[in-house]
Design an enzyme around this catalytic site. Structure first.
Site, PDB file in Angstrom:
ATOM      1  N   HIS A 226       0.813  -1.221   0.000  1.00  0.00           N
ATOM      2  CA  HIS A 226       0.000   0.000   0.000  1.00  0.00           C
ATOM      3  C   HIS A 226       0.844   1.269   0.000  1.00  0.00           C
ATOM      4  O   HIS A 226       0.336   2.344  -0.249  1.00  0.00           O
ATOM      5  CB  HIS A 226      -1.007   0.002   1.159  1.00  0.00           C
ATOM      6  CG  HIS A 226      -0.418   0.171   2.518  1.00  0.00           C
ATOM      7  ND1 HIS A 226      -0.107  -0.886   3.347  1.00  0.00           N
ATOM      8  CD2 HIS A 226      -0.103   1.267   3.228  1.00  0.00           C
ATOM      9  CE1 HIS A 226       0.358  -0.444   4.493  1.00  0.00           C
ATOM     10  NE2 HIS A 226       0.385   0.877   4.451  1.00  0.00           N
ATOM     11  N   ASP A 259       0.321  -7.706   1.363  1.00  0.00           N
ATOM     12  CA  ASP A 259       0.713  -6.315   1.606  1.00  0.00           C
ATOM     13  C   ASP A 259       2.235  -6.179   1.653  1.00  0.00           C
ATOM     14  O   ASP A 259       2.797  -5.490   2.507  1.00  0.00           O
ATOM     15  CB  ASP A 259       0.094  -5.757   2.892  1.00  0.00           C
ATOM     16  CG  ASP A 259       0.131  -4.225   2.930  1.00  0.00           C
ATOM     17  OD1 ASP A 259       0.337  -3.607   1.871  1.00  0.00           O
ATOM     18  OD2 ASP A 259      -0.032  -3.654   4.020  1.00  0.00           O
ATOM     19  N   SER A 342       4.686   2.707   7.593  1.00  0.00           N
ATOM     20  CA  SER A 342       4.425   1.516   6.791  1.00  0.00           C
ATOM     21  C   SER A 342       5.628   1.115   5.953  1.00  0.00           C
ATOM     22  O   SER A 342       6.239   1.952   5.285  1.00  0.00           O
ATOM     23  CB  SER A 342       3.233   1.762   5.865  1.00  0.00           C
ATOM     24  OG  SER A 342       2.031   1.526   6.521  1.00  0.00           O
TER      25      SER A 342
END
Length: 500
Positions: A226, A259, A342
């Site tokens: 993402h 992910d 992230s």
């Protein structure tokens, strides 16, 4: 458990007032001879009245400056004359009454964006997702205030040359402070040079900021899917090291379900130092955990905590329409993780990577004001590095992810009963794939899977996350319920290539 991805685009906080700097209070002093002390002066033993509120009945009333308006509701009758010689007959300084109005704080401007990331600066005037502007403004204000306070403190210390001081200064002649191996400082010093801040921008100018780390000497960088999703279809991707060196990069492969993504630096330097990979299967609850990332765009930030839990079932999404969820059997940590962390490494106490920071749980979407921006509440989740390493190797080798599967469709509704095999699969397909692993093991629609090996299964997402910790070809034990009876069966996991 459904959580929020925290490294793709987030809407910026709305305008919010900076903290007003308090005006320094007047020092206590005696009123001039023939003048009554004002009520707001510490020497008078009181506090400033709210607005122009009248004094207590019977108390002497201070004269109102000529032309000053009467407060609303105040009596209009003339006050009795003040006897000659009374202290109030002396004229007060013009600045003594009424007191000046309090300073009015102003609001800083905000910007627009979409949910989940941290900001990066871009000189291009076209509209972009600007996240973190308010944070930066507050940070600058805090730094300015800190600088002013520090300057004042230094000046006071410089002017106060008292020989009666009892403070003791640390010696500076003994050389630099040494940080033992295993300390957060030592781990950070070794790991920071091998982490990068990633900026992903789509063709329409939208994008976000995330983090990644060096996987090998060929220039491959591991991060979250993402983080780079905006740059998948012809967008722009860059990676910046803590020393300020910035490189263009390209996406080698990305796995939406896991992910995980791998990017590669263009013209990668020859002195890259890959981070050592640990063994996430050997991590224990209570072990130290250190996270590195760019929370809200603040690159090269280090936070620390512990491993709070293992095998935490997490289904995360970026919240956009049509977005598919990612599933993981995550490491949970209380190390502070925020939007922009992230893709960054989660390290153990010796500096080995044990996970990839991926998602956070938040009490609401209102992190700052009513912006929809969310932040850390001590519930962060990382993809175990053993799984991420396998996925990254597949992406580097083929450009596509490979998923383990049982060949059955399960309900994604949260429940405590287990993962129920649905009556029908997606798009009208069979719920149990003919000739697949589940079919060969005798599983049928309506069966409720309650365990995979020793992992308790309480829902469909938990089952998916547990399956994806394995590789195709692994043999697992499935415990399921049918008609009130419990059954156990072994099956060999199949494989699926790609996200579709």
């Amino acid at each position: 458990m459904s959580t929020e991805n925290e490294g793709t685009a987030v809407p910026p906080a709305p305008s919010a007032p900076p903290v007003p700097v308090d005006a320094p209070a007047s020092a206590p002093h005696d009123a001039p001879e023939g003048q009554a002390p004002s009520a707001g002066t510490p020497g008078a033993g009181g506090t400033p009245p709210a607005g122009d509120a009248p004094f207590a009945p019977g108390a002497p009333q201070p004269p109102r400056p000529e032309g000053a308006p009467q407060p609303e509701g105040a009596p209009t009758a003339q006050l009795p004359p003040v006897p000659p010689g009374h202290p109030l007959t002396s004229s007060a300084p013009e600045s003594g009454w009424p007191p000046p109005p309090p300073a009015t704080p102003y609001h800083a401007g905000g910007g627009a964006g979409d949910p989940w990331g941290a900001p990066y600066q871009n000189p291009d005037p076209k509209p972009k997702n600007r996240r973190g502007g308010l944070v930066a403004a507050i940070l600058v204000a805090a730094l300015v205030a800190g600088g002013v306070g520090g300057g004042i403190g230094y000046q006071l210390a410089k002017n106060d040359d008292s020989s009666g001081s009892t403070t003791v200064s640390a010696a500076t002649s003994g050389g630099d402070v040494k940080h033992d191996n295993g300390t957060v400082a030592a781990v950070a010093a070794r790991a920071l040079p091998s982490t990068v801040t990633i900026e992903a921008e789509s063709t329409n100018g939208q994008g976000g900021t995330g983090t990644g780390f060096v996987f090998d000497k060929q220039g491959h960088i591991i991060t979250n899917n993402h983080v780079v999703a905006d740059a998948v279809d012809g967008g722009k991707l860059t990676a910046t090291f803590p020393n300020g060196k910035k490189y263009d990069a390209e996406i080698i492969g990305h796995a939406q379900g896991y992910d995980v993504a791998v990017i590669k630096l263009k013209n990668a330097p020859s002195d890259l130092k890959p981070l050592a990979l640990g063994d996430s299967d050997k991590v224990e609850v209570g072990d130290p955990a250190i996270a590195i990332g760019a929370p809200f765009g603040l690159s090269n930030t280090v936070t620390s905590g512990i491993i709070s839990a293992k095998h935490r079932p997490v289904a995360s999404s970026d919240g956009s329409s049509g977005s598919k969820a990612s599933y993981m059997s995550a490491l949970q940590t209380d190390a502070s993780i925020n939007p922009g962390n992230s893709g960054g490494p989660l390290l153990d106490g010796q500096g080995a990577v044990i996970g990839i920071n991926s998602a956070i749980q938040s009490t609401s979407n209102g992190g700052f004001g009513s912006s929809g921006q969310s932040g850390s509440i001590g519930l962060g989740f990382a993809i175990p590095i053993n799984q991420a390493k396998y996925v990254a190797q597949q992406l580097i080798a083929t450009g596509k992810p490979v998923y383990a599967k049982i060949g059955a469709s399960v309900s994604l509704d949260d429940s405590s009963g287990g993962a129920k095999i649905t009556d029908q699969g997606t798009n009208g397909s069979a719920a149990v794939e003919s000739g697949g692993p589940a079919d060969k093991a005798g599983l049928k629609p309506g069966d409720v899977i309650t365990k995979l090996d020793d992992t308790v299964i309480d829902s469909g997402p938990t089952l998916i996350g547990a399956i994806w910790t394995h590789k195709p070809g692994d043999q697992v034990t499935i415990t399921y319920q049918r008609g009130g009876s419990t059954h156990t069966v072994q099956l060999t996991l199949g494989s699926r290539v790609g996200d579709n």
